[in-house]
Design an enzyme around this catalytic site. Structure first.
Site, PDB file in Angstrom:
ATOM      1  N   HIS A 255      25.307  13.124  14.337  1.00  0.00           N
ATOM      2  CA  HIS A 255      26.470  11.822  14.718  1.00  0.00           C
ATOM      3  C   HIS A 255      26.087  11.443  15.774  1.00  0.00           C
ATOM      4  O   HIS A 255      24.902  12.324  16.723  1.00  0.00           O
ATOM      5  CB  HIS A 255      27.752  12.898  14.631  1.00  0.00           C
ATOM      6  CG  HIS A 255      27.442  14.114  15.820  1.00  0.00           C
ATOM      7  ND1 HIS A 255      27.329  13.435  16.800  1.00  0.00           N
ATOM      8  CD2 HIS A 255      26.748  15.515  15.747  1.00  0.00           C
ATOM      9  CE1 HIS A 255      27.211  15.016  18.027  1.00  0.00           C
ATOM     10  NE2 HIS A 255      27.293  16.217  17.032  1.00  0.00           N
TER      11      HIS A 255
ATOM     12  N   SER B 173       0.706  -1.754   0.079  1.00  0.00           N
ATOM     13  CA  SER B 173      -0.263   0.004  -0.103  1.00  0.00           C
ATOM     14  C   SER B 173       0.516   1.216  -0.243  1.00  0.00           C
ATOM     15  O   SER B 173       2.015   0.885  -1.253  1.00  0.00           O
ATOM     16  CB  SER B 173      -1.397  -0.113   0.993  1.00  0.00           C
ATOM     17  OG  SER B 173      -0.241  -0.056   2.552  1.00  0.00           O
ATOM     18  N   GLY B 174       0.056   2.103   0.272  1.00  0.00           N
ATOM     19  CA  GLY B 174       0.999   3.636   0.324  1.00  0.00           C
ATOM     20  C   GLY B 174       2.741   3.507   0.887  1.00  0.00           C
ATOM     21  O   GLY B 174       3.576   3.661   0.130  1.00  0.00           O
TER      22      GLY B 174
ATOM     23  N   GLY C 240       4.307  -0.062   7.604  1.00  0.00           N
ATOM     24  CA  GLY C 240       4.276   1.294   8.416  1.00  0.00           C
ATOM     25  C   GLY C 240       4.450   1.320   9.576  1.00  0.00           C
ATOM     26  O   GLY C 240       4.550   1.887   9.869  1.00  0.00           O
TER      27      GLY C 240
ATOM     28  N   HIS D  92      10.026   4.535  14.060  1.00  0.00           N
ATOM     29  CA  HIS D  92       9.986   4.938  12.863  1.00  0.00           C
ATOM     30  C   HIS D  92       9.899   6.540  12.524  1.00  0.00           C
ATOM     31  O   HIS D  92       9.205   7.233  13.895  1.00  0.00           O
ATOM     32  CB  HIS D  92       8.370   5.124  12.116  1.00  0.00           C
ATOM     33  CG  HIS D  92       7.735   5.397  11.326  1.00  0.00           C
ATOM     34  ND1 HIS D  92       6.259   4.555  10.497  1.00  0.00           N
ATOM     35  CD2 HIS D  92       8.138   6.271  10.148  1.00  0.00           C
ATOM     36  CE1 HIS D  92       6.776   6.065   9.489  1.00  0.00           C
ATOM     37  NE2 HIS D  92       7.271   6.369   9.088  1.00  0.00           N
TER      38      HIS D  92
END
Length: 210
Positions: free
Chosen positions: A136, A10-11, A69, A145
């Site tokens: 860093h 999907s997306g 996701g 996520h």
């Protein structure tokens, strides 16, 4: 040519597919609960991953990428694949600027325009979305996520299964726990404990997460 199958279509998966094609993979098809109506890349439907022996594909030198996701679902599937010794690839955009001194765990996606600087460590199954900046010595835990445009200043630590919203800014040295949600546009100036939802500028706790 390297071959790969994706789980989820999907997306979010559309972004993953483009990255994998850029990387030179041949995508043999996708697994979903059922065949999807919208198929912009004309991929072959391979079936429901819960009803197919994925080892049949793995033994034919086909790798996998979990293009989902949702952090929790992605974690369950990647952990299952790993338990079965099935190879899980990374998807890293050609336009991402990733330091040679960065560690990246299996099953992670690094999207276009991302910058990851020296001595950062990215866990397993992490999504770092479009244009995010990871400075860093940052640490991002497994199955988290980082949404588009988020900025993690130097030496930031993100726990497992957390979500950092679009265009948020995390101050240098801040430590964010496991299962945390940071809202879009938030400015985080202090540490966040596990299982909380924060938002605002400066960010403050809103409620428990779960």
């Amino acid at each position: 040519m390297k071959k790969i199958a994706i789980i989820g279509y999907s997306g979010h998966a559309y972004v993953v597919v483009e990255i994998l094609l850029q990387m030179g993979y041949e995508i043999v098809g996708y697994f979903e609960k059922k065949e999807v109506i919208s198929n912009p890349f004309n991929l072959k439907y391979l079936g429901n991953e819960n009803e197919v022996d994925l080892n049949d594909y793995s033994t034919n030198n086909i790798q996998f990428f979990v293009a989902i996701g949702d952090n929790t679902i992605r974690r369950v599937i990647i952990n299952d694949l790993t338990f079965k010794n099935i190879a899980v690839a990374n998807a890293i955009s050609q336009s991402a600027n990733v330091s040679a001194y960065t560690e990246i765990g299996n099953g992670s996606m690094i999207s276009s325009g991302v910058c990851i600087n020296a001595l950062s460590k990215i866990g397993i199954g992490v999504i770092i979305n479009t244009g995010a900046i990871i400075e860093h010595e940052c640490r991002i835990g497994d199955f988290s996520h980082i949404a588009p445009g988020a900025v993690l200043s130097g030496n930031v630590s993100i726990g497992k299964n957390s979500f950092i919203g679009a265009n948020s800014v995390i101050k240098q040295g801040v430590k964010i726990g496991n299962n945390v949600v940071v809202g879009a546009g938030a400015v985080v100036l202090k540490d966040i404990p596990d299982n909380e939802i924060w938002a605002g500028n400066p960010a403050k706790t809103l409620k428990q997460n779960g």
